[in-house]
Motif scaffolding. Structure first.
Motif, PDB file in Angstrom:
ATOM      1  N   VAL A   1       0.871  -1.179   0.000  1.00  0.00           N
ATOM      2  CA  VAL A   1       0.000   0.000   0.000  1.00  0.00           C
ATOM      3  C   VAL A   1       0.904   1.224   0.000  1.00  0.00           C
ATOM      4  O   VAL A   1       1.837   1.314   0.793  1.00  0.00           O
ATOM      5  CB  VAL A   1      -0.923   0.032   1.236  1.00  0.00           C
ATOM      6  CG1 VAL A   1      -1.793   1.276   1.219  1.00  0.00           C
ATOM      7  CG2 VAL A   1      -1.784  -1.213   1.305  1.00  0.00           C
ATOM      8  N   THR A   2       0.626   2.156  -0.905  1.00  0.00           N
ATOM      9  CA  THR A   2       1.397   3.387  -1.006  1.00  0.00           C
ATOM     10  C   THR A   2       0.473   4.571  -0.774  1.00  0.00           C
ATOM     11  O   THR A   2      -0.600   4.638  -1.369  1.00  0.00           O
ATOM     12  CB  THR A   2       2.038   3.513  -2.407  1.00  0.00           C
ATOM     13  OG1 THR A   2       2.828   2.358  -2.654  1.00  0.00           O
ATOM     14  CG2 THR A   2       2.903   4.755  -2.507  1.00  0.00           C
ATOM     15  N   ILE A   3       0.895   5.492   0.081  1.00  0.00           N
ATOM     16  CA  ILE A   3       0.133   6.732   0.275  1.00  0.00           C
ATOM     17  C   ILE A   3       0.537   7.687  -0.833  1.00  0.00           C
ATOM     18  O   ILE A   3       1.692   8.098  -0.921  1.00  0.00           O
ATOM     19  CB  ILE A   3       0.422   7.348   1.664  1.00  0.00           C
ATOM     20  CG1 ILE A   3       0.017   6.388   2.768  1.00  0.00           C
ATOM     21  CG2 ILE A   3      -0.320   8.680   1.800  1.00  0.00           C
ATOM     22  CD1 ILE A   3       0.420   6.840   4.162  1.00  0.00           C
ATOM     23  N   LEU A   4      -0.412   8.023  -1.687  1.00  0.00           N
ATOM     24  CA  LEU A   4      -0.157   8.935  -2.804  1.00  0.00           C
ATOM     25  C   LEU A   4      -0.210  10.387  -2.362  1.00  0.00           C
ATOM     26  O   LEU A   4       0.494  11.237  -2.905  1.00  0.00           O
ATOM     27  CB  LEU A   4      -1.173   8.700  -3.918  1.00  0.00           C
ATOM     28  CG  LEU A   4      -1.214   7.285  -4.498  1.00  0.00           C
ATOM     29  CD1 LEU A   4      -2.397   7.137  -5.441  1.00  0.00           C
ATOM     30  CD2 LEU A   4       0.088   6.972  -5.214  1.00  0.00           C
ATOM     31  N   GLY A   5      -1.065  10.672  -1.396  1.00  0.00           N
ATOM     32  CA  GLY A   5      -1.198  12.041  -0.902  1.00  0.00           C
ATOM     33  C   GLY A   5      -2.110  12.084   0.306  1.00  0.00           C
ATOM     34  O   GLY A   5      -2.971  11.221   0.478  1.00  0.00           O
ATOM     35  N   GLN A   6      -1.888  13.059   1.170  1.00  0.00           N
ATOM     36  CA  GLN A   6      -2.706  13.277   2.357  1.00  0.00           C
ATOM     37  C   GLN A   6      -3.166  14.726   2.361  1.00  0.00           C
ATOM     38  O   GLN A   6      -2.382  15.619   2.050  1.00  0.00           O
ATOM     39  CB  GLN A   6      -1.901  12.998   3.631  1.00  0.00           C
ATOM     40  CG  GLN A   6      -1.404  11.589   3.738  1.00  0.00           C
ATOM     41  CD  GLN A   6      -0.631  11.333   5.024  1.00  0.00           C
ATOM     42  OE1 GLN A   6      -0.785  10.293   5.607  1.00  0.00           O
ATOM     43  NE2 GLN A   6       0.195  12.261   5.457  1.00  0.00           N
ATOM     44  N   PHE A   7      -4.422  14.915   2.718  1.00  0.00           N
ATOM     45  CA  PHE A   7      -5.007  16.254   2.739  1.00  0.00           C
ATOM     46  C   PHE A   7      -5.740  16.441   4.054  1.00  0.00           C
ATOM     47  O   PHE A   7      -6.440  15.552   4.512  1.00  0.00           O
ATOM     48  CB  PHE A   7      -5.980  16.431   1.565  1.00  0.00           C
ATOM     49  CG  PHE A   7      -5.333  16.190   0.229  1.00  0.00           C
ATOM     50  CD1 PHE A   7      -4.723  17.226  -0.457  1.00  0.00           C
ATOM     51  CD2 PHE A   7      -5.320  14.927  -0.336  1.00  0.00           C
ATOM     52  CE1 PHE A   7      -4.110  17.006  -1.677  1.00  0.00           C
ATOM     53  CE2 PHE A   7      -4.720  14.696  -1.559  1.00  0.00           C
ATOM     54  CZ  PHE A   7      -4.115  15.732  -2.234  1.00  0.00           C
ATOM     55  N   GLY A   8      -5.562  17.595   4.665  1.00  0.00           N
ATOM     56  CA  GLY A   8      -6.221  17.879   5.933  1.00  0.00           C
ATOM     57  C   GLY A   8      -5.618  17.078   7.062  1.00  0.00           C
ATOM     58  O   GLY A   8      -4.436  16.735   7.038  1.00  0.00           O
ATOM     59  N   ALA A   9      -6.450  16.758   8.048  1.00  0.00           N
ATOM     60  CA  ALA A   9      -5.996  16.036   9.241  1.00  0.00           C
ATOM     61  C   ALA A   9      -6.047  14.532   9.006  1.00  0.00           C
ATOM     62  O   ALA A   9      -7.079  13.984   8.644  1.00  0.00           O
ATOM     63  CB  ALA A   9      -6.867  16.413  10.433  1.00  0.00           C
ATOM     64  N   VAL A  10      -4.909  13.893   9.209  1.00  0.00           N
ATOM     65  CA  VAL A  10      -4.772  12.440   9.079  1.00  0.00           C
ATOM     66  C   VAL A  10      -4.101  11.948  10.362  1.00  0.00           C
ATOM     67  O   VAL A  10      -3.179  12.601  10.859  1.00  0.00           O
ATOM     68  CB  VAL A  10      -3.921  12.089   7.838  1.00  0.00           C
ATOM     69  CG1 VAL A  10      -3.650  10.606   7.745  1.00  0.00           C
ATOM     70  CG2 VAL A  10      -4.610  12.586   6.565  1.00  0.00           C
ATOM     71  N   PRO A  11      -4.558  10.834  10.936  1.00  0.00           N
ATOM     72  CA  PRO A  11      -3.932  10.349  12.176  1.00  0.00           C
ATOM     73  C   PRO A  11      -2.419  10.206  12.032  1.00  0.00           C
ATOM     74  O   PRO A  11      -1.925   9.795  10.976  1.00  0.00           O
ATOM     75  CB  PRO A  11      -4.586   8.980  12.393  1.00  0.00           C
ATOM     76  CG  PRO A  11      -5.886   9.063  11.668  1.00  0.00           C
ATOM     77  CD  PRO A  11      -5.635   9.956  10.487  1.00  0.00           C
ATOM     78  N   GLU A  12      -1.704  10.541  13.097  1.00  0.00           N
ATOM     79  CA  GLU A  12      -0.238  10.495  13.074  1.00  0.00           C
ATOM     80  C   GLU A  12       0.291   9.099  12.777  1.00  0.00           C
ATOM     81  O   GLU A  12       1.318   8.934  12.132  1.00  0.00           O
ATOM     82  CB  GLU A  12       0.320  10.979  14.413  1.00  0.00           C
ATOM     83  CG  GLU A  12       0.123  12.461  14.645  1.00  0.00           C
ATOM     84  CD  GLU A  12       0.682  12.905  15.985  1.00  0.00           C
ATOM     85  OE1 GLU A  12       1.557  12.217  16.544  1.00  0.00           O
ATOM     86  OE2 GLU A  12       0.234  13.957  16.468  1.00  0.00           O
ATOM     87  N   ASP A  13      -0.422   8.073  13.219  1.00  0.00           N
ATOM     88  CA  ASP A  13       0.040   6.698  13.036  1.00  0.00           C
ATOM     89  C   ASP A  13      -0.553   6.027  11.798  1.00  0.00           C
ATOM     90  O   ASP A  13      -0.464   4.814  11.637  1.00  0.00           O
ATOM     91  CB  ASP A  13      -0.274   5.873  14.279  1.00  0.00           C
ATOM     92  CG  ASP A  13      -1.765   5.750  14.547  1.00  0.00           C
ATOM     93  OD1 ASP A  13      -2.555   6.493  13.918  1.00  0.00           O
ATOM     94  OD2 ASP A  13      -2.155   4.922  15.382  1.00  0.00           O
TER      95      ASP A  13
END
Length: 84
Positions: A64-76
């Motif tokens: 699984v690859t994170i392509l992008g995060q927007f706004g609030a995402v859990p730290e873990d």
């Protein structure tokens, strides 16, 4: 073994002042996942666009690859994807 790549968006919602995953939404492409995550983060606390590679026959996750995060995402969040 045939690997299949899919794209999903993981939105996050607030529940008792903590971020928790909401229902994942499918996307047609990497670009579509990024745009959908960005749009969802405008009305929810946050969202992440993911690329998921799994064995098409067994369903076993290859990565699984994170392509992008927007706004609030859990730290873990990234660690939880790795099973940690």
């Amino acid at each position: 073994m045939t690997l299949k790549t899919t794209f999903v968006v993981q939105p996050f919602e607030l529940h008792r002042n903590r971020l928790r995953p909401a229902r994942q939404e499918p996307a047609q492409s990497e670009f579509g996942a990024l745009k959908k995550a960005e749009a969802l983060a405008a009305r929810l606390p946050g969202a992440a666009a993911l690329k998921v590679v799994a064995d098409d026959e067994t369903g076993e996750l290859e990565g699984v690859t994170i392509l992008g995060q927007f706004g609030a995402v859990p730290e873990d969040f990234a660690e939880s994807l790795l099973g940690g």
